[in-house]
Design an enzyme around this catalytic site. Structure first.
Site, PDB file in Angstrom:
ATOM      1  N   ASP A  42       0.807  -1.224   0.000  1.00  0.00           N
ATOM      2  CA  ASP A  42       0.000   0.000   0.000  1.00  0.00           C
ATOM      3  C   ASP A  42       0.840   1.274   0.000  1.00  0.00           C
ATOM      4  O   ASP A  42       0.437   2.293   0.563  1.00  0.00           O
ATOM      5  CB  ASP A  42      -0.970   0.022   1.199  1.00  0.00           C
ATOM      6  CG  ASP A  42      -1.839  -1.219   1.243  1.00  0.00           C
ATOM      7  OD1 ASP A  42      -2.247  -1.672   0.163  1.00  0.00           O
ATOM      8  OD2 ASP A  42      -2.098  -1.730   2.349  1.00  0.00           O
ATOM      9  N   HIS A  70      -4.868  -1.611  -5.545  1.00  0.00           N
ATOM     10  CA  HIS A  70      -4.105  -0.462  -6.037  1.00  0.00           C
ATOM     11  C   HIS A  70      -5.054   0.660  -6.442  1.00  0.00           C
ATOM     12  O   HIS A  70      -5.959   0.454  -7.248  1.00  0.00           O
ATOM     13  CB  HIS A  70      -3.241  -0.883  -7.234  1.00  0.00           C
ATOM     14  CG  HIS A  70      -2.234  -1.939  -6.896  1.00  0.00           C
ATOM     15  ND1 HIS A  70      -1.457  -2.559  -7.822  1.00  0.00           N
ATOM     16  CD2 HIS A  70      -1.879  -2.486  -5.700  1.00  0.00           C
ATOM     17  CE1 HIS A  70      -0.665  -3.440  -7.231  1.00  0.00           C
ATOM     18  NE2 HIS A  70      -0.910  -3.418  -5.931  1.00  0.00           N
TER      19      HIS A  70
HETATM   20  P1  GDP Z   1      -0.728   0.329  -3.542  1.00  0.00           P
HETATM   21  O1  GDP Z   1      -1.332  -0.933  -3.054  1.00  0.00           O
HETATM   22  O2  GDP Z   1       0.756   0.380  -3.304  1.00  0.00           O
HETATM   23  O3  GDP Z   1      -1.065   0.651  -4.955  1.00  0.00           O
HETATM   24  O4  GDP Z   1      -1.339   1.495  -2.645  1.00  0.00           O
HETATM   25  P2  GDP Z   1      -2.894   1.671  -2.199  1.00  0.00           P
HETATM   26  O5  GDP Z   1      -3.652   2.184  -3.337  1.00  0.00           O
HETATM   27  O6  GDP Z   1      -3.360   0.430  -1.520  1.00  0.00           O
HETATM   28  O7  GDP Z   1      -2.753   2.719  -1.044  1.00  0.00           O
HETATM   29  C1  GDP Z   1      -2.156   3.965  -1.239  1.00  0.00           C
HETATM   30  C2  GDP Z   1      -3.166   5.054  -0.855  1.00  0.00           C
HETATM   31  O8  GDP Z   1      -2.517   6.296  -0.774  1.00  0.00           O
HETATM   32  C3  GDP Z   1      -4.265   5.258  -1.881  1.00  0.00           C
HETATM   33  O9  GDP Z   1      -5.437   5.671  -1.224  1.00  0.00           O
HETATM   34  C4  GDP Z   1      -3.729   6.394  -2.753  1.00  0.00           C
HETATM   35  O10 GDP Z   1      -4.749   7.135  -3.402  1.00  0.00           O
HETATM   36  C5  GDP Z   1      -3.040   7.222  -1.720  1.00  0.00           C
HETATM   37  N1  GDP Z   1      -1.874   7.989  -2.192  1.00  0.00           N
HETATM   38  C6  GDP Z   1      -0.884   7.579  -3.028  1.00  0.00           C
HETATM   39  N2  GDP Z   1       0.070   8.527  -3.110  1.00  0.00           N
HETATM   40  C7  GDP Z   1      -0.330   9.536  -2.317  1.00  0.00           C
HETATM   41  C8  GDP Z   1       0.253  10.795  -1.950  1.00  0.00           C
HETATM   42  O11 GDP Z   1       1.342  11.168  -2.370  1.00  0.00           O
HETATM   43  N3  GDP Z   1      -0.461  11.567  -1.055  1.00  0.00           N
HETATM   44  C9  GDP Z   1      -1.669  11.203  -0.550  1.00  0.00           C
HETATM   45  N4  GDP Z   1      -2.282  11.985   0.296  1.00  0.00           N
HETATM   46  N5  GDP Z   1      -2.238  10.018  -0.879  1.00  0.00           N
HETATM   47  C10 GDP Z   1      -1.565   9.200  -1.727  1.00  0.00           C
HETATM   48  P1  IMO Z   2      -0.896  -4.201  -2.252  1.00  0.00           P
HETATM   49  O1  IMO Z   2      -0.492  -4.715  -3.612  1.00  0.00           O
HETATM   50  C1  IMO Z   2      -1.008  -4.715   2.087  1.00  0.00           C
HETATM   51  C2  IMO Z   2      -0.910  -8.824   3.591  1.00  0.00           C
HETATM   52  C3  IMO Z   2      -2.200  -9.214   4.294  1.00  0.00           C
HETATM   53  C4  IMO Z   2      -1.665 -10.237   5.291  1.00  0.00           C
HETATM   54  C5  IMO Z   2      -0.575 -10.933   4.489  1.00  0.00           C
HETATM   55  C6  IMO Z   2      -1.021 -12.253   3.850  1.00  0.00           C
HETATM   56  O2  IMO Z   2      -2.158  -3.457  -2.225  1.00  0.00           O
HETATM   57  O3  IMO Z   2       0.252  -3.463  -1.625  1.00  0.00           O
HETATM   58  P2  IMO Z   2      -2.612 -12.869   1.807  1.00  0.00           P
HETATM   59  O4  IMO Z   2      -4.066 -12.592   1.608  1.00  0.00           O
HETATM   60  O5  IMO Z   2      -1.732 -12.341   0.738  1.00  0.00           O
HETATM   61  O6  IMO Z   2      -2.345 -14.321   2.112  1.00  0.00           O
HETATM   62  O7  IMO Z   2      -2.254 -12.084   3.183  1.00  0.00           O
HETATM   63  O8  IMO Z   2      -0.182 -10.055   3.462  1.00  0.00           O
HETATM   64  N1  IMO Z   2      -1.093  -8.295   2.220  1.00  0.00           N
HETATM   65  C7  IMO Z   2      -1.090  -6.981   1.933  1.00  0.00           C
HETATM   66  N2  IMO Z   2      -0.994  -5.905   2.725  1.00  0.00           N
HETATM   67  N3  IMO Z   2      -1.103  -4.557   0.758  1.00  0.00           N
HETATM   68  C8  IMO Z   2      -1.168  -5.634  -0.051  1.00  0.00           C
HETATM   69  O9  IMO Z   2      -1.141  -5.543  -1.400  1.00  0.00           O
HETATM   70  C9  IMO Z   2      -1.196  -6.924   0.529  1.00  0.00           C
HETATM   71  N4  IMO Z   2      -1.267  -8.171   0.036  1.00  0.00           N
HETATM   72  C10 IMO Z   2      -1.197  -9.001   1.071  1.00  0.00           C
HETATM   73  O10 IMO Z   2      -2.782  -8.112   4.937  1.00  0.00           O
HETATM   74  O11 IMO Z   2      -1.055  -9.587   6.371  1.00  0.00           O
HETATM   75 MG    MG Z   3      -2.831  -1.599  -1.772  1.00  0.00          MG
END
Ligand code: GDP
Ligand code: IMO
Ligand code: MG
Length: 456
Positions: A42, A70
């Protein structure tokens, strides 16, 4: 046919497979850029991929499944992708789901349909699915839940999985009883027999598991027809993309280094290689074709689920990061645990991945802090350790050494250039860059596409 390589064979092999520009014998082909999570997930990979995907010809997922979540924000509209590469939003690029991904077909189509309602058009025509990718079945997801219940009952704790069936599906793959896309599209009678065996195998391990086999097979048959036009030999597709005309190819990592099955905080990890090797094995591409490797890190640290988290702040700081950063899981809706930036883990991720650039996201979330801390080293029994500990008991006990910075107490969300940032924020970023030893290429100051400062 000769069993040894000759110069002639090599010459033949290095000819471009696709039409387009001729290459010299020593030309290894196009390079792919890889975007990887440098923490516990994340970090904002979706946003970085979206930024690069505006110019990409092919965007690939190579590992994980719909445990990933994502987020991409374009023109005020928020999309969340789980199995679809975030590049699917670019109508000019092809998205590919590689052999290393595990695919839950109901999840894939539900995701596509949901995003179609938000305005995503023509995604089925732009999506290619490797015939070697393994399938996640509904019962894998049920088993994921049952395993968590067992862990709680026997060990008093869970892993906190996303319950998307990831662990059980990769277990089937490793046990060599898993079923792949090519099996589903092949002889359905044979597929049905193997599916029934797989169900029986799981029922013998989990007697509580009930599966309506005929209903599942009927649904799978329906999905298979919708999937069929998208399926290709992924290895050959990538070979052509690498050796045809010059192309921009992007790999979107899912999950992250500290969740990697080999290098993460085992057993509190996911079940795939989320580090750079996963790009090669999950797509069938040679290491020589890996170009830039971009690590994505937040300006602080978060983690979803269970496991050691040395810089976690179970106090007002952690709560502020959680609320200001809207730190809630995209896939599960769980609150993310929050803490200071831990540079020990980002450096460890760099040791494995060899980052050529870093995207530092969510700097704006720190705008209100009086002071900001950064974890720079771990100590065990009062002594600094040079490595990242494999043993979770050790990781739970490490003492974190921090560097403290004054907060800049200024809104950075409108900054679009380095010079727009307050000096104290520049100082914080310089420290991070020097400590990791990798140039910071992007700085994120907001959710949407334009809220990114590009450094070079
Ligand atoms: P990913 O799994 O790595 O793609 O990340 P996620 O989408 O799960 O979580 C990242 C969160 O942070 C999302 O809600 C994005 O919209 C937000 N985000 C990403 N970059 C920024 C930033 O530079 N500033 C802020 N405020 N939010 C961001
Ligand atoms: P993105 O791509 C955050 C974590 C789960 C759990 C562990 C195992 O959005 O960054 P699983 O369901 O994969 O067997 O869970 O891994 N986990 C993540 N945490 N972002 C993710 O993906 C994750 N994918 C798996 O929360 O602790
Ligand atoms: Mg994510």
């Amino acid at each position: 046919m000769s069993l040894t390589w000759s110069a002639k064979d090599h010459k033949n092999m290095s000819q471009p497979a696709a039409t387009g520009q001729k290459r010299s014998r020593n030309d290894t082909g196009n390079k792919v850029s890889v975007v990887l999570g440098a923490q516990w997930g994340d970090e904002g990979k979706g946003k970085v991929v979206d930024l690069l995907a505006t110019e990409a010809d092919v965007v690939c997922r190579c590992q994980g499944g719909n445990n990933a979540g994502h987020t991409v924000v374009v023109d005020g509209k928020e999309y969340d992708f789980h199995l679809l590469p975030s590049g699917i939003i670019n109508s000019k690029s092809i998205s590919l789901i590689g052999n290393g991904v595990v695919i839950h077909l109901p999840g894939l189509f539900e995701e596509g349909d949901k995003n179609e309602k938000k305005g995503l058009k023509g995604w089925e025509k732009r999506l290619i699915v490797s015939d070697r990718a393994h399938l996640v079945f509904d019962f894998h997801q049920v088993v994921d839940g049952l395993q968590e219940t067992e862990r709680q009952a026997h060990e008093g704790k869970t892993i906190g999985t996303t319950k998307k069936g990831i662990g059980p599906a990769y277990s089937s793959k490793a046990s060599r009883t898993g079923l792949r896309v090519c099996d589903l599209l092949g002889d359905f009678k044979d597929f049905s027999m193997r599916f029934k065996n797989l169900v029986r195998q799981h029922q013998s391990m989990y007697p509580a598991l009930t599966v309506d086999v005929e209903d599942q097979l009927k649904k799978l048959k329906e999905y298979s027809e919708r999937l069929r036009p998208m399926v290709r030999d992924g290895v050959y597709y990538m070979y052509e993309a690498l050796h045809g005309s010059p192309k921009k190819i992007l790999v979107e990592g899912a999950n992250a280094a500290l969740l990697d099955i080999d290098f993460g905080t085992y057993p509190f990890v996911t079940s795939s290689n989320c580090t750079v090797g996963g790009a090669c094995t999950g797509l069938g591409i040679p290491p020589v074709n890996i170009g830039d490797v971009f690590g994505v890190s937040k300006a602080y640290t978060t983690r979803v689920g269970i496991g050691a988290f040395p810089t976690e702040q179970l106090n007002a700081v952690g709560e502020l990061l959680q609320t200001r950063g809207h730190e809630v899981g995209v896939t599960t809706g769980r609150k993310r645990r929050c803490g200071w930036l831990d540079l020990v883990i980002v450096r460890y991720a760099h040791m494995i991945n060899g980052f050529t650039g870093i995207a530092l996201t969510k700097l704006d979330i720190l705008d209100v802090m009086d002071e900001i801390k950064v974890g720079i080293a771990y100590k065990v029994n009062g002594k600094r350790i040079p490595h990242f500990p494999a043993n979770m008991d050790v990781l739970h006990k490490v003492e974190v050494e921090y560097e403290t910075f004054p907060g800049w107490k200024t809104d950075t969300s409108a900054a679009r250039k380095w010079n727009d940032l307050p000096a104290k924020a520049q100082n914080y970023i310089h420290f991070i860059e020097n400590h990791i030893g990798v140039p910071i290429k992007w700085i994120g100051v907001g959710k949407s596409r334009e809220c990114m400062i590009q450094m070079f």
